[in-house]
Write an enzyme that holds these catalytic residues in place. Structure first.
Site, PDB file in Angstrom:
ATOM      1  N   ASP A 151      -5.485  -5.591  10.540  1.00 56.39           N
ATOM      2  CA  ASP A 151      -6.780  -4.897  10.549  1.00 56.39           C
ATOM      3  C   ASP A 151      -7.966  -5.833  10.289  1.00 56.39           C
ATOM      4  O   ASP A 151      -9.074  -5.601  10.788  1.00 56.39           O
ATOM      5  CB  ASP A 151      -6.808  -3.705   9.565  1.00 56.39           C
ATOM      6  CG  ASP A 151      -6.370  -4.056   8.162  1.00 56.39           C
ATOM      7  OD1 ASP A 151      -5.919  -5.194   7.939  1.00 56.39           O
ATOM      8  OD2 ASP A 151      -6.471  -3.184   7.269  1.00 56.39           O
TER       9      ASP A 151
ATOM     10  N   LYS B 131       0.795  -1.235   0.000  1.00 59.78           N
ATOM     11  CA  LYS B 131       0.000   0.000   0.000  1.00 59.78           C
ATOM     12  C   LYS B 131       0.829   1.287   0.000  1.00 59.78           C
ATOM     13  O   LYS B 131       0.495   2.247   0.692  1.00 59.78           O
ATOM     14  CB  LYS B 131      -0.948   0.004   1.210  1.00 59.78           C
ATOM     15  CG  LYS B 131      -1.959  -1.126   1.184  1.00 59.78           C
ATOM     16  CD  LYS B 131      -2.853  -1.104   2.389  1.00 59.78           C
ATOM     17  CE  LYS B 131      -2.144  -1.580   3.627  1.00 59.78           C
ATOM     18  NZ  LYS B 131      -3.032  -1.881   4.741  1.00 59.78           N
TER      19      LYS B 131
END
Ligand code: BGC
Length: 472
Positions: free
Chosen positions: A203, A167
């Site tokens: 997450d 990311k």
């Protein structure tokens, strides 16, 4: 014929549709993708095969979902995108709810995302210090959960080795290192407070755990945001890399890496290949690059460029903005696909991008957006179906009713991402629970579950997790 010019639209769209064809995945193809993922998941779980597996299937050491009796005050750290957050969370048993007492957001500037690990963790430690000061928490001992949304080989719940950055992060000196150790070292460099131990969480796990507090049938966590990934509760007897046969363990699949061994070559388009080649991590996270928010806008931009070059859009005139990498933001896709205001939004966005458009162009752009986002949704559905069906087979059930905790901007903001996730799992009934603040609260919940399990004689988790703050 009205002003919309129905005929020219049809004439152009036939050619446009031909260019979009490679993005359309039939049900048959999705089933093939699902079968490949199923095999890759087994490879990832295997003792002797996981080293080479594209889908890492990482054990998380989380062996229980919440039972609603957890309580207490916790600190949660959350790093996964361009922001870092610190939260103070209170878990209240009586009302079965989690309350965010307060939180602080610190931006992570691009120089830090691409700088050294030391700079990144110094920045995090400074942000944490500021928060503790503002909350008057220095001097207290609170358990701490750290949501770190990157693929990590978790050795224990408080020892987590970063496998690779994703990311857009690329801080030097962190891959292959224990993230908890780096955080502690940064805190020691400051010397104004200290921590004893930290529960590390992905997450997806945070999302599953925070939704699990509201709905105890939640056993899957899924993120479709800047990146994409899912975790689920696997039977311990299948987790060959961890000793023990009893019970379950949450597995972080890291499905973003699916295809990194070339297994998705037949569905990759020329545009996916350009996105990969021009990314900061070529050859890595192939599946994620077809699905998640970091990349969808760029795929659309590349398709629009191609259609313009072929004179199927904007009378063949490309603007400077459209020619520039990453100018077509993923949020534009959601805006353009809005059922009521979509076309109007498209016109505004195209004007802002310096393009001269007509109504046919606006409609073609909308079709391109729909095609790319629908491929993303269908691939996610196929991957999720693989996991849900695995849980069903693991339990030897003809039918399975389960809940998936979901988070991520793409899932939440895109108007059509949520429906149509069911079509690949006829034997399973899936309920989706959208997580609010899942990453942060989930980290607190993992810490809370760890705490309550550690009080039991057959504790399957970790020793008590403590956060001590020195006040000197
Ligand atoms: C990371 C995962 C994370 C996902 C969603 C991916 O790039 O590898 O660990 O769960 O993004 O944030």
């Amino acid at each position: 014929m009205n002003q919309l010019g129905f005929l020219p639209f049809v004439c152009i769209s036939v050619q446009v549709v031909k260019h979009l064809e490679p993005f359309r995945l039939s049900l048959e193809k999705l089933k093939v993708v699902s079968t490949r993922l199923r095999k890759d998941m087994i490879r990832g779980l295997g003792k002797h095969t996981h080293h080479r597996a594209a889908v890492k299937m990482l054990p998380t050491f989380v062996r229980a979902t919440p039972d609603g009796t957890e309580k207490g005050d916790f600190l949660a750290l959350d790093l996964g995108g361009t922001n870092f957050r610190v939260l103070h969370v209170r878990v209240m048993e009586e009302e079965q709810k989690m309350v965010k007492m307060d939180s602080q957001l610190c931006a992570i500037p691009q120089e830090i995302m691409l700088g050294t690990g030391e700079q990144l963790f110094d920045h995090i430690a400074a942000c944490l210090s500021e928060f503790l000061d503002s909350q008057n928490l220095k001097g207290q001992t609170l358990p701490m959960g750290f949501t770190f949304s990157f693929p990590c080989e978790q050795k224990e719940i408080d020892k987590s080795i970063l496998i690779r950055w994703t990311k857009g992060f690329n801080c030097s000196g962190v891959e292959g290192e224990d993230v908890v150790k780096l955080l502690k070292e940064a805190i020691h460099r400051r010397g104004d407070y200290d921590i004893s131990s930290v529960a590390m969480v992905n997450d997806t796990v945070g999302t599953m755990m925070s939704c699990g507090y509201r709905d105890q049938t939640c056993e899957i966590g899924m993120i479709i945001g800047t990146g994409t990934n899912a975790c689920y509760m696997e039977e311990m007897k299948n987790v060959k890399r961890v000793e023990g046969e009893d019970g379950q363990m949450c597995i972080n699949t890291e499905w973003g890496g699916f295809g990194d061994d070339g297994s998705l070559e037949d569905i990759l388009t020329e545009f996916d290949k350009v996105v990969d080649r021009t990314s900061i991590n070529p050859g890595v996270h192939t599946f994620e690059k077809m699905i998640s928010g970091m990349y969808l806008g760029e795929i659309v931009r590349l398709v629009l460029m191609k259609l313009t070059e072929k004179k199927l859009l904007f009378k063949g005139e490309v603007s400077e903005a459209l020619r520039t990498k990453e100018t077509f933001e993923t949020k534009f896709i959601s805006m353009i696909e809005e059922p009521d205001s979509g076309l109007e939004n498209a016109k505004k966005i195209l004007t802002e991008l310096g393009l001269t458009w007509d109504l046919v162009d606006a409609r073609v752009v909308r079709l391109v957006c729909e095609t790319i986002s629908s491929r993303s949704a269908r691939l996610c559905a196929a991957a999720l179906a693989t996991i849900v069906d695995r849980i069903r087979v693991n339990r030897g059930l003809p039918h399975l009713k389960t809940t998936v905790g979901v988070d991520g901007t793409v899932y939440k903001k895109h108007p059509k991402m949520q429906p149509s996730m069911h079509f690949l799992t006829p034997d399973c009934k899936i309920k989706f629970l959208v997580s609010e603040d899942g990453s942060g609260k989930g980290a607190a919940m993992v810490t809370a579950v760890a705490h309550s399990l550690s009080k039991h004689p057959h504790c399957m988790m970790v020793p008590p997790l403590c956060f001590t703050v020195r006040n000197d």
